[in-house]
Motif scaffolding. Sequence first.
Motif, PDB file in Angstrom:
ATOM      1  N   LEU A  30      -4.178  -6.241 -11.499  1.00 47.96           N
ATOM      2  CA  LEU A  30      -4.633  -6.523 -10.146  1.00 47.96           C
ATOM      3  C   LEU A  30      -3.616  -5.405  -9.410  1.00 47.96           C
ATOM      4  CD1 LEU A  30      -4.150 -10.157 -10.503  1.00 47.96           C
ATOM      5  CD2 LEU A  30      -6.556  -8.685 -10.663  1.00 47.96           C
ATOM      6  N   GLN A  31      -3.985  -4.960  -8.078  1.00 45.04           N
ATOM      7  CA  GLN A  31      -3.640  -3.832  -6.920  1.00 45.04           C
ATOM      8  C   GLN A  31      -3.883  -5.182  -6.194  1.00 45.04           C
ATOM      9  OE1 GLN A  31      -5.103  -0.592  -7.810  1.00 45.04           O
ATOM     10  NE2 GLN A  31      -3.748  -0.246  -8.508  1.00 45.04           N
ATOM     11  N   PHE A  32      -2.807  -5.195  -4.978  1.00 44.82           N
ATOM     12  CA  PHE A  32      -2.500  -5.538  -3.803  1.00 44.82           C
ATOM     13  C   PHE A  32      -2.017  -5.125  -2.578  1.00 44.82           C
ATOM     14  CE2 PHE A  32      -2.080  -8.860  -6.207  1.00 44.82           C
ATOM     15  CZ  PHE A  32      -2.486 -10.298  -5.933  1.00 44.82           C
ATOM     16  N   SER A  33      -2.426  -4.438  -1.736  1.00 46.02           N
ATOM     17  CA  SER A  33      -2.319  -4.004  -1.062  1.00 46.02           C
ATOM     18  C   SER A  33      -1.101  -4.560   0.647  1.00 46.02           C
ATOM     19  CB  SER A  33      -3.425  -3.605   0.250  1.00 46.02           C
ATOM     20  OG  SER A  33      -4.221  -4.048   1.147  1.00 46.02           O
ATOM     21  N   VAL A  34       0.112  -3.107   1.811  1.00 41.66           N
ATOM     22  CA  VAL A  34       0.142  -4.266   2.009  1.00 41.66           C
ATOM     23  C   VAL A  34      -0.394  -5.179   2.716  1.00 41.66           C
ATOM     24  CG1 VAL A  34       1.962  -3.929   4.439  1.00 41.66           C
ATOM     25  CG2 VAL A  34       2.055  -2.508   2.206  1.00 41.66           C
ATOM     26  N   ASP A  35      -2.324  -4.718   3.236  1.00 37.85           N
ATOM     27  CA  ASP A  35      -2.756  -5.550   4.358  1.00 37.85           C
ATOM     28  C   ASP A  35      -2.850  -7.040   3.473  1.00 37.85           C
ATOM     29  OD1 ASP A  35      -2.326  -4.078   6.862  1.00 37.85           O
ATOM     30  OD2 ASP A  35      -4.552  -2.586   5.744  1.00 37.85           O
ATOM     31  N   ASP A  36      -2.861  -6.862   2.018  1.00 33.90           N
ATOM     32  CA  ASP A  36      -3.071  -8.329   1.612  1.00 33.90           C
ATOM     33  C   ASP A  36      -2.114  -9.795   1.558  1.00 33.90           C
ATOM     34  OD1 ASP A  36      -5.474  -7.223   0.245  1.00 33.90           O
ATOM     35  OD2 ASP A  36      -4.385  -6.622  -1.232  1.00 33.90           O
ATOM     36  N   LEU A  37      -1.012  -8.755   1.279  1.00 31.09           N
ATOM     37  CA  LEU A  37       0.222  -9.510   1.710  1.00 31.09           C
ATOM     38  C   LEU A  37       0.592 -10.140   3.244  1.00 31.09           C
ATOM     39  CD1 LEU A  37       2.512  -6.910  -0.678  1.00 31.09           C
ATOM     40  CD2 LEU A  37       2.149  -9.785  -1.257  1.00 31.09           C
ATOM     41  N   SER A 205       3.578  -0.575 -13.152  1.00 34.64           N
ATOM     42  CA  SER A 205       4.896  -0.590 -12.477  1.00 34.64           C
ATOM     43  C   SER A 205       5.333  -0.669 -11.720  1.00 34.64           C
ATOM     44  CB  SER A 205       5.352   1.539 -12.824  1.00 34.64           C
ATOM     45  OG  SER A 205       4.345   1.878 -11.779  1.00 34.64           O
ATOM     46  N   ALA A 206       4.477  -1.336 -10.551  1.00 35.97           N
ATOM     47  CA  ALA A 206       4.811  -2.195  -9.447  1.00 35.97           C
ATOM     48  C   ALA A 206       5.656  -3.124  -9.697  1.00 35.97           C
ATOM     49  CB  ALA A 206       3.390  -2.159  -9.210  1.00 35.97           C
ATOM     50  N   PHE A 207       6.816  -3.461  -8.744  1.00 37.95           N
ATOM     51  CA  PHE A 207       7.055  -3.992  -8.323  1.00 37.95           C
ATOM     52  C   PHE A 207       7.014  -5.630  -6.788  1.00 37.95           C
ATOM     53  CE2 PHE A 207      12.018  -5.801  -7.386  1.00 37.95           C
ATOM     54  CZ  PHE A 207      12.007  -7.052  -7.729  1.00 37.95           C
ATOM     55  N   LEU A 208       6.837  -6.315  -6.877  1.00 37.09           N
ATOM     56  CA  LEU A 208       6.968  -6.840  -5.851  1.00 37.09           C
ATOM     57  C   LEU A 208       6.906  -8.563  -5.652  1.00 37.09           C
ATOM     58  CD1 LEU A 208       3.554  -5.768  -7.170  1.00 37.09           C
ATOM     59  CD2 LEU A 208       2.831  -6.633  -4.786  1.00 37.09           C
ATOM     60  N   LEU A 209       7.561  -8.436  -4.414  1.00 35.27           N
ATOM     61  CA  LEU A 209       7.998 -10.086  -4.493  1.00 35.27           C
ATOM     62  C   LEU A 209       7.512 -10.757  -2.714  1.00 35.27           C
ATOM     63  CD1 LEU A 209      12.208  -9.112  -4.617  1.00 35.27           C
ATOM     64  CD2 LEU A 209      10.501 -10.891  -6.107  1.00 35.27           C
ATOM     65  N   SER A 213       0.561 -15.824  -3.099  1.00 35.75           N
ATOM     66  CA  SER A 213      -0.219 -15.112  -3.986  1.00 35.75           C
ATOM     67  C   SER A 213      -0.684 -14.457  -2.812  1.00 35.75           C
ATOM     68  CB  SER A 213      -0.739 -15.516  -5.636  1.00 35.75           C
ATOM     69  OG  SER A 213      -1.630 -14.671  -5.685  1.00 35.75           O
ATOM     70  N   PRO A 214      -1.585 -13.465  -2.415  1.00 36.11           N
ATOM     71  CA  PRO A 214      -2.975 -12.969  -1.937  1.00 36.11           C
ATOM     72  C   PRO A 214      -3.167 -13.560  -3.334  1.00 36.11           C
ATOM     73  CG  PRO A 214      -1.209 -11.139  -1.609  1.00 36.11           C
ATOM     74  CD  PRO A 214      -0.899 -12.057  -2.928  1.00 36.11           C
ATOM     75  N   VAL A 215      -4.776 -13.598  -1.739  1.00 35.38           N
ATOM     76  CA  VAL A 215      -6.525 -13.592  -3.649  1.00 35.38           C
ATOM     77  C   VAL A 215      -6.812 -11.241  -3.303  1.00 35.38           C
ATOM     78  CG1 VAL A 215      -8.682 -15.095  -2.985  1.00 35.38           C
ATOM     79  CG2 VAL A 215      -6.241 -15.757  -2.336  1.00 35.38           C
ATOM     80  N   SER A 216      -6.974 -11.564  -4.105  1.00 34.96           N
ATOM     81  CA  SER A 216      -7.593 -10.229  -4.358  1.00 34.96           C
ATOM     82  C   SER A 216      -8.638 -10.387  -4.984  1.00 34.96           C
ATOM     83  CB  SER A 216      -6.331  -9.574  -5.870  1.00 34.96           C
ATOM     84  OG  SER A 216      -7.153  -9.927  -6.467  1.00 34.96           O
ATOM     85  N   PRO A 217     -10.036  -9.328  -4.563  1.00 30.04           N
ATOM     86  CA  PRO A 217     -11.261  -8.937  -5.188  1.00 30.04           C
ATOM     87  C   PRO A 217     -11.020  -9.192  -6.944  1.00 30.04           C
ATOM     88  CG  PRO A 217     -10.486  -7.494  -3.794  1.00 30.04           C
ATOM     89  CD  PRO A 217      -8.931  -7.739  -4.063  1.00 30.04           C
ATOM     90  N   ALA A 218     -10.277  -8.766  -7.407  1.00 29.79           N
ATOM     91  CA  ALA A 218      -9.975  -8.445  -8.515  1.00 29.79           C
ATOM     92  C   ALA A 218     -10.430 -10.109  -9.323  1.00 29.79           C
ATOM     93  CB  ALA A 218      -8.824  -7.958  -9.333  1.00 29.79           C
ATOM     94  N   SER A 234      -0.068 -15.010 -15.505  1.00 30.40           N
ATOM     95  CA  SER A 234      -0.760 -14.106 -14.405  1.00 30.40           C
ATOM     96  C   SER A 234       0.323 -13.428 -14.040  1.00 30.40           C
ATOM     97  CB  SER A 234      -0.511 -16.177 -13.429  1.00 30.40           C
ATOM     98  OG  SER A 234      -0.095 -15.444 -11.637  1.00 30.40           O
ATOM     99  N   TYR A 235      -0.454 -12.446 -12.887  1.00 31.98           N
ATOM    100  CA  TYR A 235      -0.157 -11.123 -12.693  1.00 31.98           C
ATOM    101  C   TYR A 235       1.395 -11.867 -11.873  1.00 31.98           C
ATOM    102  CZ  TYR A 235       0.561  -7.437  -8.857  1.00 31.98           C
ATOM    103  OH  TYR A 235       1.203  -6.283  -8.919  1.00 31.98           O
TER     104      TYR A 235
END
Length: 645
Positions: A30-37, A205-209, A213-218, A234-235
């Motif tokens: 998955l990938q999350f943008s700042v706007d998703d968060l 390699s992304a590190f997120l806190l 959890s946002p809802v992603s298209p994936a 889970s992601y």
Amino acid sequence: MCGIALTVSGIRINISSFNSTRSHSHTENLQFSVDDLKAALRRRGPDSLGVKKVTLQLSENQISSFIEHDEPLLCSANNGSHGELHFIGSTLQLRGTVPLVQPLVDASRNILVYNGEIFGGLELASDCNDGEFLMQTLRNCCSCGSCVSGYCVKCGKSSVTDVLSTIKGPWALVYWQDSSRTLWFGRDAFGRRSLLVHWPSEEDSAFLLSSVSPVSPAQQSSENEAYNGVEYISYWEELPCGIYSMHVDASNSNGFLVGEVQIHEYTNSILKELIKWERISVEPSSENLQTSHHKLSRRQHDVHSASLETVPREAGSTQTATPMQVDMLLNVLKESVKRRTSLYTIYQEVISGIRQEKFVPVAILFSGGLDSMILAALLDQCLDPSYEIDLLTVSFDGELAPDRKSAKAGLKELKRVAPSRRWRLVEIDADLSDLVFETSHVMSLINPANTYMDLNIGIALWLASGGNGWVSDTDDNDDTHARIKYKSNARILLVGSGADEQCAGYGRHRTSFRRGSWLGLHEEMKLDMQRIWKRNLGRDDRCIADNGKEARFPFLDEDVIRVLLNFPLWEVANLDQPSGTGDKKILREVAKLLGLYEAAVLPKRAIQFGSRIARESNRKNFGSNRAANQASAGSVKICRKSNFS
């Protein structure tokens, strides 16, 4: 209360010092943008939303930092000699006298996003915002890098670890200490505030806190948990309770920014003892049990005599033989409720904008059971009598649900004990078949939890905390009167979490006692307390906070936990006695001291059963309750494509 998040890119992060398996796991791609968060956090903090970006530039083996306003970027790794940290904070402001926008940035270019409450440990003024106070305190911490706990020998200042270990109350935070190029993050020792993590791996390699959890298209399009025979985890995962740091440095040879995550022990000795959750007196002698039984018989006689009287009594006036432990627990519980509901913790601008007689500062997640009745009676003693108290009760079977029946009975008992208080029973009715969108939304909130039990509890909590229901059009709350629509605007919600874990309220405690006697019961209760952050509190915080409400847990106050641990186990519970008597024995005695004689004998009933959402879920997803029981439905993982979606 706030929603907080962090994204880190362009830094090669090493987590091997405490987590050697995660980097080799197959996670969801998955990938999350700042706007998703930002979208996911906005509901948690409706008052304000802010973002700050820190850019770290590496040049000639020296790191420079720049703070700028955010431009929405995809959270992915950047190759090269610069890294980016995006700090995101949304705020539900409950303290202070002026509006506050997170992330907080000070003159030293330190950055803080903070989701918590300081109820003790650190001394702050009654009109002070605790986030601002914590920022000032952290600014004065050691940044020379020569210490991680205690007072620094070089500069004589406290460490970040020391300050965070001192806080009494729930918290989760991310803090950038610019002078040392160190990122601090973590959550309190019991996990009373949610903080999810996505650790970097070989594949991503992304590190997120993030608080949620946002809802992603994936995620929305995915139908399976496994691909090509490989089970994908889970992601996100719940960040284990603790204090973490990551010092950012320059690679010695490759010209990259690198960081190694380390976990630090809490330094507060009392807190460390609570985390161990060891009780001195576990196994009683025959004399101990005889003495305890004699005390119980005398108290039952006194309570029976008191319950026959029709005149309301002052709390404690009938209990001449009350043991010291019960008095002590009652006092510490009352203090816990008081520090969580005092008006200094409620943002004063909110009060000034609403007529006082219409302002309801605090609500209770209410079933009419033992725990919520104790909280209601104590809240009445702590809150100014001019305010109403909302009692939020949810049902998936109308007036027939057990929790609805006990809530109405509980209201009558509260009116007897506290006749001058204006109580408002908010009846929240739901039909599971009508909650298609809502169920999908709650599935994203409970993530990474993924069982039908988690979903059932999550939906019930989400609906109840929303406070959108019906109330009686008279003060009588009589079934013969009409109901009118009502939505509770209380921003603070008292929840009884922690009472069952600490006082042997679950059925599995009775099973453990039957199999392993007192030591077996103690070990099961210890296991429950040491995993409550993962199994309960993160999920519950996310579901309640999504409605712009802050959950507060009086039974999980540090002083309450300490007092209960100091009591002999047989004074807390005695599972040789029947349900409604021996389970949570000491809380039942507290209820009697408060005059709650009917609530004191009620058996434990979990929200998913008392509201009857579990029954409706079983019928919908398994065909019947019997089929669901045979399949152990509560622990069954939810396939992404199910009858719920």
